[in-house]
Design a protein around this motif. Structure first.
Motif, short mmCIF file in Angstrom:
data_model
loop_
_atom_site.label_atom_id
_atom_site.label_comp_id
_atom_site.label_asym_id
_atom_site.label_seq_id
_atom_site.Cartn_x
_atom_site.Cartn_y
_atom_site.Cartn_z
N GLY A 156 0.78 -1.23 0.00
CA GLY A 156 0.00 0.00 0.00
C GLY A 156 0.81 1.27 0.00
O GLY A 156 0.24 2.37 -0.09
N ALA A 157 2.13 1.17 0.07
CA ALA A 157 2.98 2.36 0.13
C ALA A 157 3.33 2.87 -1.25
O ALA A 157 3.32 2.12 -2.23
CB ALA A 157 4.26 2.07 0.91
N ILE A 158 3.67 4.14 -1.33
CA ILE A 158 4.31 4.72 -2.51
C ILE A 158 5.76 4.98 -2.13
O ILE A 158 6.04 5.75 -1.22
CB ILE A 158 3.64 6.02 -2.97
CG1 ILE A 158 2.19 5.77 -3.39
CG2 ILE A 158 4.43 6.66 -4.12
CD1 ILE A 158 1.43 7.03 -3.79
N CYS A 159 6.66 4.30 -2.81
CA CYS A 159 8.10 4.44 -2.55
C CYS A 159 8.73 5.19 -3.71
O CYS A 159 8.66 4.74 -4.85
CB CYS A 159 8.76 3.07 -2.37
SG CYS A 159 10.54 3.15 -2.07
N GLY A 160 9.32 6.34 -3.43
CA GLY A 160 10.02 7.11 -4.44
C GLY A 160 11.47 6.67 -4.55
O GLY A 160 12.11 6.36 -3.55
N TYR A 213 -7.36 1.06 -6.39
CA TYR A 213 -6.99 -0.28 -6.84
C TYR A 213 -6.09 -1.00 -5.85
O TYR A 213 -5.55 -2.05 -6.16
CB TYR A 213 -6.31 -0.20 -8.22
CG TYR A 213 -7.21 0.37 -9.28
CD1 TYR A 213 -8.25 -0.39 -9.80
CD2 TYR A 213 -7.04 1.68 -9.74
CE1 TYR A 213 -9.10 0.14 -10.78
CE2 TYR A 213 -7.88 2.21 -10.70
CZ TYR A 213 -8.91 1.44 -11.22
OH TYR A 213 -9.75 1.96 -12.18
N ASP A 214 -5.95 -0.44 -4.65
CA ASP A 214 -5.18 -1.08 -3.57
C ASP A 214 -3.78 -1.44 -4.05
O ASP A 214 -3.33 -2.58 -3.92
CB ASP A 214 -5.91 -2.33 -3.07
CG ASP A 214 -5.33 -2.86 -1.76
OD1 ASP A 214 -4.69 -2.07 -1.04
OD2 ASP A 214 -5.51 -4.05 -1.48
N LEU A 215 -3.09 -0.44 -4.59
CA LEU A 215 -1.79 -0.65 -5.21
C LEU A 215 -0.64 -0.31 -4.27
O LEU A 215 -0.77 0.52 -3.37
CB LEU A 215 -1.64 0.22 -6.46
CG LEU A 215 -2.54 -0.10 -7.64
CD1 LEU A 215 -2.39 0.97 -8.71
CD2 LEU A 215 -2.22 -1.47 -8.21
N THR A 216 0.47 -0.94 -4.51
CA THR A 216 1.77 -0.54 -3.97
C THR A 216 2.55 0.01 -5.15
O THR A 216 2.53 -0.57 -6.24
CB THR A 216 2.50 -1.74 -3.35
OG1 THR A 216 1.66 -2.32 -2.35
CG2 THR A 216 3.83 -1.33 -2.74
N VAL A 217 3.22 1.15 -4.95
CA VAL A 217 3.82 1.86 -6.08
C VAL A 217 5.30 2.12 -5.83
O VAL A 217 5.70 2.55 -4.74
CB VAL A 217 3.11 3.21 -6.32
CG1 VAL A 217 3.76 3.97 -7.48
CG2 VAL A 217 1.62 3.00 -6.59
N LEU A 218 6.11 1.84 -6.85
CA LEU A 218 7.52 2.24 -6.86
C LEU A 218 7.66 3.28 -7.96
O LEU A 218 7.36 3.02 -9.13
CB LEU A 218 8.43 1.05 -7.13
CG LEU A 218 9.94 1.33 -7.12
CD1 LEU A 218 10.40 1.87 -5.77
CD2 LEU A 218 10.72 0.08 -7.49
N LEU A 219 8.11 4.47 -7.59
CA LEU A 219 8.07 5.63 -8.47
C LEU A 219 9.46 6.22 -8.68
O LEU A 219 10.12 6.63 -7.72
CB LEU A 219 7.15 6.70 -7.87
CG LEU A 219 7.13 8.09 -8.48
CD1 LEU A 219 6.55 8.04 -9.90
CD2 LEU A 219 6.31 9.04 -7.60
N VAL A 220 9.93 6.24 -9.93
CA VAL A 220 11.13 6.99 -10.30
C VAL A 220 10.66 8.30 -10.93
O VAL A 220 9.85 8.29 -11.86
CB VAL A 220 12.00 6.21 -11.31
CG1 VAL A 220 13.07 7.12 -11.90
CG2 VAL A 220 12.67 5.03 -10.64
N GLU A 221 11.17 9.42 -10.43
CA GLU A 221 10.69 10.70 -10.94
C GLU A 221 11.70 11.80 -10.64
O GLU A 221 12.25 11.87 -9.54
CB GLU A 221 9.34 11.04 -10.29
CG GLU A 221 8.67 12.26 -10.85
CD GLU A 221 8.58 12.22 -12.36
OE1 GLU A 221 9.27 13.04 -13.00
OE2 GLU A 221 7.85 11.37 -12.91
N HIS A 222 11.94 12.66 -11.65
CA HIS A 222 12.85 13.78 -11.46
C HIS A 222 12.12 15.02 -10.92
O HIS A 222 12.77 15.96 -10.48
CB HIS A 222 13.54 14.14 -12.77
CG HIS A 222 14.67 13.21 -13.12
ND1 HIS A 222 15.78 13.07 -12.32
CD2 HIS A 222 14.85 12.37 -14.16
CE1 HIS A 222 16.61 12.19 -12.86
NE2 HIS A 222 16.06 11.74 -13.97
N HIS A 223 10.79 15.01 -10.96
CA HIS A 223 10.03 16.12 -10.38
C HIS A 223 9.98 15.92 -8.87
O HIS A 223 9.11 15.21 -8.34
CB HIS A 223 8.62 16.18 -10.97
CG HIS A 223 8.59 16.68 -12.38
ND1 HIS A 223 8.38 18.01 -12.69
CD2 HIS A 223 8.78 16.05 -13.55
CE1 HIS A 223 8.41 18.16 -14.00
NE2 HIS A 223 8.66 16.98 -14.55
N MET A 224 10.92 16.55 -8.16
CA MET A 224 11.07 16.29 -6.74
C MET A 224 9.87 16.73 -5.92
O MET A 224 9.50 16.07 -4.95
CB MET A 224 12.34 16.99 -6.22
CG MET A 224 13.64 16.38 -6.72
SD MET A 224 13.85 14.67 -6.15
CE MET A 224 13.39 13.78 -7.63
#
Length: 254
Positions: A30-34, A201-212
């Protein structure tokens, strides 16, 4: 809480160059990890290792308690792992609707591709089509569903790719620079979309992003890579307070 994704001491080398060096971290359900770092830090290499595009030389990758380190790439989506690409990988000669349907290929029996192009029928296509329409509507794409993907604005293509990933019914969604090429307003809108789909959607997300600003606002946790080495791992506040990270990666963008 047991992590849904566990990366342990992962190392990858290309021609003797260490792209990743003993990287370890976990992502809770359930976490969003940047995931941040400068160009060449190893972010996309790590994405490719998790999605099994690259093989690892050392270490292990576990998903939902299962060791997937040596699993073939074509088995990953069936486990509930989906990803988008830094540069969108859509088929320009297909409609938006058909591009989205392609994301559900693993959920249907052989013959689905033929059904899309009018060659034969698959009984479960109707249910997937209903899901596709729901996703298109939710992401504001129903108005272009019949348009060819080629030539549409870049921000629209990003949403199409997101819809294609979501129709695979993922548990774990990997987003590789989803805000790349978007306007400031589109970045803010995308941040809200990510938060909404995570919840819906009960997602866990791994996010790569340059927009800090976007990444720090929506992430529960942030992992920082430099030259293939993890140099920080914690909450956005903890990472912002790290002098090395603030000086090397965030600067005024934080």
């Amino acid at each position: 809480m047991t992590a849904l994704l566990e990366v342990r001491d992962v190392g990858i080398e290309f021609g003797g160059v260490r792209a990743l060096q003993d990287v370890s971290f976990g992502v809770d359900p359930g976490a969003i990890c940047g995931l941040i770092g400068p160009n060449g830090a190893g972010k996309t290499t790590l994405f490719n290792a998790i999605s099994r595009v690259y093989s690892v030389d050392r270490g292990t990758i576990r998903f939902a308690g299962r060791d997937i380190t040596a699993l073939p790439a074509d088995r990953i989506i069936g486990l509930g792992i989906a990803r988008t690409l830094q540069n969108v990988g859509l088929f320009g000669a297909l409609s938006v609707f058909d591009n989205v349907l392609l994301g559900a290929h693993h959920r249907l029996r052989p013959g689905f591709i033929n059904a899309i192009f009018g060659r034969g029928a698959v009984t479960s296509v109707a249910a997937v089509e209903d899901e596709a329409w729901e996703l298109l509507g939710r992401l504001g794409l129903d108005g272009v569903a019949d348009h060819l993907a080629g030539g549409l604005p870049f921000g629209t293509l990003k949403r199409i790719e997101l819809a294609r990933a979501l129709i695979s019914n993922p548990r774990f969604l990997m987003l590789d620079e989803p805000a790349n090429g978007l306007s400031h307003g589109e970045v803010d809108e995308l941040a809200e979309v990510v938060l909404e789909i995570r919840k819906r959607y009960d997602l866990t997300v791994l996010l790569v992003e340059h927009h800090m600003r976007m990444l720090m606002r929506i992430s529960d946790r942030v992992v920082v890579l430099e030259n293939g080495v993890k140099i920080a791992d914690g909450t956005p506040g903890e990472v912002k307070a790290d002098p090395k990270v603030a000086a090397a990666y965030l600067g005024n963008a934080a």
